[in-house]
Design a protein around this motif. Sequence first.
Motif, PDB file in Angstrom:
ATOM      1  N   MET A   1       0.807  -1.196   0.000  1.00  0.00           N
ATOM      2  CA  MET A   1       0.000   0.000   0.000  1.00  0.00           C
ATOM      3  C   MET A   1       0.852   1.262   0.000  1.00  0.00           C
ATOM      4  SD  MET A   1      -3.086  -1.013  -0.023  1.00  0.00           S
ATOM      5  CE  MET A   1      -4.064  -2.420   0.323  1.00  0.00           C
ATOM      6  N   LYS A   2       2.083   1.153   0.457  1.00  0.00           N
ATOM      7  CA  LYS A   2       2.930   2.336   0.539  1.00  0.00           C
ATOM      8  C   LYS A   2       3.375   2.829  -0.833  1.00  0.00           C
ATOM      9  CE  LYS A   2       6.958  -0.538   1.389  1.00  0.00           C
ATOM     10  NZ  LYS A   2       8.000  -0.882   2.321  1.00  0.00           N
ATOM     11  N   TYR A   3       3.092   2.096  -1.880  1.00  0.00           N
ATOM     12  CA  TYR A   3       3.537   2.480  -3.217  1.00  0.00           C
ATOM     13  C   TYR A   3       2.550   3.384  -3.952  1.00  0.00           C
ATOM     14  CZ  TYR A   3       7.101  -1.016  -2.564  1.00  0.00           C
ATOM     15  OH  TYR A   3       8.152  -1.731  -2.073  1.00  0.00           O
ATOM     16  N   PHE A   4       1.372   3.639  -3.360  1.00  0.00           N
ATOM     17  CA  PHE A   4       0.391   4.496  -4.037  1.00  0.00           C
ATOM     18  C   PHE A   4       0.940   5.892  -4.274  1.00  0.00           C
ATOM     19  CE2 PHE A   4      -3.191   1.613  -2.745  1.00  0.00           C
ATOM     20  CZ  PHE A   4      -3.502   1.258  -4.036  1.00  0.00           C
ATOM     21  N   ALA A   5       1.711   6.419  -3.341  1.00  0.00           N
ATOM     22  CA  ALA A   5       2.304   7.749  -3.532  1.00  0.00           C
ATOM     23  C   ALA A   5       3.237   7.736  -4.731  1.00  0.00           C
ATOM     24  CB  ALA A   5       3.047   8.181  -2.283  1.00  0.00           C
ATOM     25  N   LEU A   6       3.988   6.674  -4.882  1.00  0.00           N
ATOM     26  CA  LEU A   6       4.875   6.524  -6.025  1.00  0.00           C
ATOM     27  C   LEU A   6       4.089   6.493  -7.324  1.00  0.00           C
ATOM     28  CD1 LEU A   6       7.770   5.984  -7.062  1.00  0.00           C
ATOM     29  CD2 LEU A   6       7.305   3.559  -6.782  1.00  0.00           C
ATOM     30  N   LEU A   7       2.954   5.837  -7.324  1.00  0.00           N
ATOM     31  CA  LEU A   7       2.114   5.748  -8.514  1.00  0.00           C
ATOM     32  C   LEU A   7       1.666   7.127  -8.981  1.00  0.00           C
ATOM     33  CD1 LEU A   7      -0.212   2.770  -7.554  1.00  0.00           C
ATOM     34  CD2 LEU A   7       1.713   2.732  -9.115  1.00  0.00           C
ATOM     35  N   MET A  37       3.978  -4.426  -8.556  1.00  0.00           N
ATOM     36  CA  MET A  37       4.107  -3.681  -7.305  1.00  0.00           C
ATOM     37  C   MET A  37       3.718  -4.513  -6.081  1.00  0.00           C
ATOM     38  SD  MET A  37       5.347  -0.819  -8.197  1.00  0.00           S
ATOM     39  CE  MET A  37       5.145   0.168  -6.736  1.00  0.00           C
ATOM     40  N   VAL A  38       3.073  -5.654  -6.290  1.00  0.00           N
ATOM     41  CA  VAL A  38       2.680  -6.512  -5.168  1.00  0.00           C
ATOM     42  C   VAL A  38       3.939  -7.209  -4.649  1.00  0.00           C
ATOM     43  CG1 VAL A  38       1.325  -8.523  -4.470  1.00  0.00           C
ATOM     44  CG2 VAL A  38       0.377  -6.876  -6.105  1.00  0.00           C
ATOM     45  N   GLN A  39       4.132  -7.089  -3.355  1.00  0.00           N
ATOM     46  CA  GLN A  39       5.309  -7.686  -2.745  1.00  0.00           C
ATOM     47  C   GLN A  39       5.108  -9.177  -2.535  1.00  0.00           C
ATOM     48  OE1 GLN A  39       6.071  -5.506   0.844  1.00  0.00           O
ATOM     49  NE2 GLN A  39       6.602  -3.635  -0.252  1.00  0.00           N
ATOM     50  N   ASP A  40       6.199  -9.929  -2.672  1.00  0.00           N
ATOM     51  CA  ASP A  40       6.141 -11.366  -2.421  1.00  0.00           C
ATOM     52  C   ASP A  40       5.695 -11.615  -0.983  1.00  0.00           C
ATOM     53  OD1 ASP A  40       7.029 -11.944  -4.951  1.00  0.00           O
ATOM     54  OD2 ASP A  40       9.136 -12.154  -4.375  1.00  0.00           O
ATOM     55  N   GLY A  41       4.879 -12.617  -0.813  1.00  0.00           N
ATOM     56  CA  GLY A  41       4.409 -12.994   0.509  1.00  0.00           C
ATOM     57  C   GLY A  41       3.169 -12.249   0.962  1.00  0.00           C
ATOM     58  N   THR A  42       2.681 -11.351   0.138  1.00  0.00           N
ATOM     59  CA  THR A  42       1.461 -10.628   0.489  1.00  0.00           C
ATOM     60  C   THR A  42       0.282 -11.587   0.354  1.00  0.00           C
ATOM     61  OG1 THR A  42       2.409  -8.586  -0.394  1.00  0.00           O
ATOM     62  CG2 THR A  42       0.033  -8.615  -0.065  1.00  0.00           C
ATOM     63  N   PRO A  43      -0.591 -11.623   1.353  1.00  0.00           N
ATOM     64  CA  PRO A  43      -1.753 -12.522   1.278  1.00  0.00           C
ATOM     65  C   PRO A  43      -2.591 -12.223   0.015  1.00  0.00           C
ATOM     66  CG  PRO A  43      -1.549 -11.600   3.476  1.00  0.00           C
ATOM     67  CD  PRO A  43      -0.545 -10.895   2.611  1.00  0.00           C
ATOM     68  N   ASP A  44      -3.217 -13.264  -0.514  1.00  0.00           N
ATOM     69  CA  ASP A  44      -3.985 -13.141  -1.753  1.00  0.00           C
ATOM     70  C   ASP A  44      -5.061 -12.063  -1.670  1.00  0.00           C
ATOM     71  OD1 ASP A  44      -2.468 -15.067  -2.982  1.00  0.00           O
ATOM     72  OD2 ASP A  44      -3.936 -16.689  -2.664  1.00  0.00           O
ATOM     73  N   ALA A  45      -5.754 -11.987  -0.554  1.00  0.00           N
ATOM     74  CA  ALA A  45      -6.828 -11.006  -0.416  1.00  0.00           C
ATOM     75  C   ALA A  45      -6.278  -9.586  -0.510  1.00  0.00           C
ATOM     76  CB  ALA A  45      -7.563 -11.193   0.905  1.00  0.00           C
ATOM     77  N   GLU A  46      -5.149  -9.334   0.151  1.00  0.00           N
ATOM     78  CA  GLU A  46      -4.534  -8.003   0.094  1.00  0.00           C
ATOM     79  C   GLU A  46      -4.000  -7.713  -1.300  1.00  0.00           C
ATOM     80  OE1 GLU A  46      -1.711  -6.988   3.148  1.00  0.00           O
ATOM     81  OE2 GLU A  46      -2.862  -8.089   4.651  1.00  0.00           O
ATOM     82  N   THR A  48      -5.102  -8.902  -4.145  1.00  0.00           N
ATOM     83  CA  THR A  48      -6.242  -8.653  -5.031  1.00  0.00           C
ATOM     84  C   THR A  48      -6.782  -7.244  -4.814  1.00  0.00           C
ATOM     85  OG1 THR A  48      -6.801 -11.002  -4.996  1.00  0.00           O
ATOM     86  CG2 THR A  48      -8.527  -9.478  -5.698  1.00  0.00           C
ATOM     87  N   GLU A  49      -6.901  -6.840  -3.558  1.00  0.00           N
ATOM     88  CA  GLU A  49      -7.405  -5.498  -3.248  1.00  0.00           C
ATOM     89  C   GLU A  49      -6.446  -4.431  -3.777  1.00  0.00           C
ATOM     90  OE1 GLU A  49      -8.365  -2.644   0.578  1.00  0.00           O
ATOM     91  OE2 GLU A  49      -8.305  -4.806   0.876  1.00  0.00           O
ATOM     92  N   PHE A  50      -5.143  -4.640  -3.575  1.00  0.00           N
ATOM     93  CA  PHE A  50      -4.146  -3.686  -4.043  1.00  0.00           C
ATOM     94  C   PHE A  50      -4.208  -3.529  -5.552  1.00  0.00           C
ATOM     95  CE2 PHE A  50      -0.008  -2.760  -5.869  1.00  0.00           C
ATOM     96  CZ  PHE A  50       0.315  -1.579  -5.224  1.00  0.00           C
ATOM     97  N   VAL A  51      -4.234  -4.657  -6.265  1.00  0.00           N
ATOM     98  CA  VAL A  51      -4.269  -4.610  -7.733  1.00  0.00           C
ATOM     99  C   VAL A  51      -5.554  -3.944  -8.211  1.00  0.00           C
ATOM    100  CG1 VAL A  51      -4.353  -6.012  -9.837  1.00  0.00           C
ATOM    101  CG2 VAL A  51      -2.700  -6.553  -8.049  1.00  0.00           C
TER     102      VAL A  51
END
Length: 109
Positions: A1-7, A37-46, A48-51
């Motif tokens: 989630m911290k990458y939204f500012a970068l986006l 941008m999804v980090q390895d080890g991020t739970p699937d639900a998170e 999916t929400e991030f993407v």
Amino acid sequence: MKYFALLLFIIPSAYANTPADNTDESHLQAKEYCLSMVQDGTPDAESTEFVSQCMSEQSAYIDEAIEASKPDCYQQVDEMIQEKMDSDPDSSYDYELLLDNCLSETNLD
């Protein structure tokens, strides 16, 4: 989630010159970017929400870039009329017809 500012700083410039006919390709590139941008080890639900959020933002950027690339018909018609009046002050014109023609041409893209 911290990458939204970068986006917010990187992505808008990537789509600034996107023509309307490359929209599908732009969306594909945006999806690839979001997935990267999804980090390895991020739970699937998170993930999916991030993407999903990322794609929503990227789609908005793409739509804005496409809209910004369209000509300003009001300005074009005003310039056309001014040129016509400069060359022949007694000439006539149909502003609405000129504007309708321009708008219909830009909406075909």
